[in-house]
Design an enzyme around this catalytic site. Sequence first.
Site, PDB file in Angstrom:
ATOM      1  N   ASP A  56       1.202 -13.686   4.739  1.00 53.51           N
ATOM      2  CA  ASP A  56       2.096 -14.391   3.806  1.00 53.51           C
ATOM      3  C   ASP A  56       2.685 -15.714   4.322  1.00 53.51           C
ATOM      4  O   ASP A  56       3.097 -15.782   5.485  1.00 53.51           O
ATOM      5  CB  ASP A  56       3.311 -13.523   3.464  1.00 53.51           C
ATOM      6  N   GLN A  64       3.315 -15.310   8.361  1.00 57.03           N
ATOM      7  CA  GLN A  64       3.031 -14.052   9.046  1.00 57.03           C
ATOM      8  C   GLN A  64       1.844 -14.277   9.975  1.00 57.03           C
ATOM      9  O   GLN A  64       0.787 -14.767   9.530  1.00 57.03           O
ATOM     10  CB  GLN A  64       2.706 -12.955   8.028  1.00 57.03           C
TER      11      GLN A  64
HETATM   12  C1  FRU Z   1       2.602  -8.731   2.045  1.00 55.06           C
HETATM   13  C2  FRU Z   1       3.267  -7.991   3.191  1.00 55.06           C
HETATM   14  C3  FRU Z   1       4.776  -8.078   3.089  1.00 55.06           C
HETATM   15  C4  FRU Z   1       5.209  -7.870   4.504  1.00 55.06           C
HETATM   16  C5  FRU Z   1       4.117  -8.559   5.268  1.00 55.06           C
HETATM   17  C6  FRU Z   1       3.761  -7.943   6.572  1.00 55.06           C
HETATM   18  O1  FRU Z   1       1.338  -9.211   2.367  1.00 55.06           O
HETATM   19  O2  FRU Z   1       2.832  -6.657   3.223  1.00 55.06           O
HETATM   20  O3  FRU Z   1       5.338  -7.186   2.165  1.00 55.06           O
HETATM   21  O4  FRU Z   1       6.464  -8.411   4.766  1.00 55.06           O
HETATM   22  O5  FRU Z   1       2.986  -8.583   4.436  1.00 55.06           O
HETATM   23  O6  FRU Z   1       2.871  -8.721   7.299  1.00 55.06           O
END
Ligand code: FRU
Length: 493
Positions: free
Chosen positions: A44, A60
Amino acid sequence: MSKERLQRNIEKAQHEIDTKKDLVKNGSMRQKYHFMAQTGWINDPNGLIYFQGNYHFFFQYNPYHGFWDSMYWGHAVSRDLLHWEYLPPALAPSETYDDHPKGGCFSGSAIERDGRLYLMYTATTNAGEGFEQTQCLAYSEDGIHFEKYEGNPLVKAPAGIPADQFRDPKIWKHEDFYYMVVGACKEERGMALLYRSADLIHWEFWNVLFESRGEWGRMWECPDFYQLGDKYVLTFSPIASGDHTAVWLSGQFDYETGRFCPERSGEIDWGLDYYAPQSFLAPDGRRITVGWANGWEWMPQWKDWGPSFQEGWCGFFNVPREVRMLKDGSLQYLPVRELEALREKPCRIQELFVTEEERELIAGDGICFEMKFRIDLERTDAKSLELDLRCGKGKKTACVFDFEKGQLSVNRNNADGWSRGTSRSVLFLKGKQELDVHIFSDQSSIELFSDQYRNNHSNNVFAGNTQRMIKVHAYGGTAAIVDYESYGLQCCF
Ligand code: FRU
């Protein structure tokens, strides 16, 4: 002590990135103008914000491997949304509340307050009672080096909400208060919870902003909420909601009651690779949103590892899109105008009558290009029009405008020997004289925008360097293409 641990973990990750980045850079599947990390896995977009003269992009990040694992926040800055300077990761797992080995620092958002940059993120831990998610704060004076707030965690799941389904805070300010939406679920129904705070530290649960009655999945990831014109928009990525991976709702919101009343809904993108979009305000007032082109290329249970995973990376972000609202409350997602600066080698054709006989079209090098045209529906009697991109070696990605069925589809089952699946959406043609089409193709992706940027398909395609022909033909008659323009697009990395 814990400050040092954070610093150490960031330095270790940066060392890993520095060791691998030159090798990874040469990967043949690397994108040419879509933003991605230097090494490893991304998912994300997080904390998008314009701060002290730069666009900040957090995301992420697993800097160590091309698969999802313990999450860091990667970080880069840009002045034009196209060329990015990589910075050290902003957040790393370092505390007992955010060091789950299959979790770490999950998604969140950013806000500026009194010249400081604040990040609100989801911390994950195994608190002895299973996987627990809480909302935590980090801050920075320079927008590069962050400290975690010593009073973390700030917000725990309210009663009745499972602690492992409480994540992805999006914060904003309105008048004297800060607000935050958090994705959650109750009894297998997705929802967005609304919080309020006077100081970013003390948060009060305000209301259920909106919830699914079963039609939009069992958990909402990455909710976003903002005003657009005189309406409000809620977006989220629902888990287990079929083809719906990035939903928008537009309607009325009342700060007195904290209730959101949607009037319209739609899909931001029907493609197989668009997820978890997050938006921010550009200094010129545009609402810009970025999504994750969510290619999962590696799962322990799969035998094959995907093409980019094999090059030491996985995942990139779709082109930033400006969100606009039409009078009827429907949302348009337009590729940002900054992309025009990358155009080269223009090609224009005023009118093109496409029959069943296949023709070739020119757009850049056939790999990195932009293409725009309209289909004149009044002068079209074909049943459908097929535009084949990235053709070669008997392979293609077929974009089919089916006028008879009223369907737009992108079929990548024969795209590259790896990718699978067809994305489909309904084409509303009744009463329309023409249909607009706009395409962005990069080394490993095709993004197609249609019907005033309301019917969009983002799909990853790993077609290498030999598949670069573009072909078009019609079925059952003639299709009239007007004002065709195409451009090659310059590389940004
Ligand atoms: C969405 C998600 C979010 C979480 C993150 C973890 O892709 O699952 O809900 O914060 O990715 O990497």
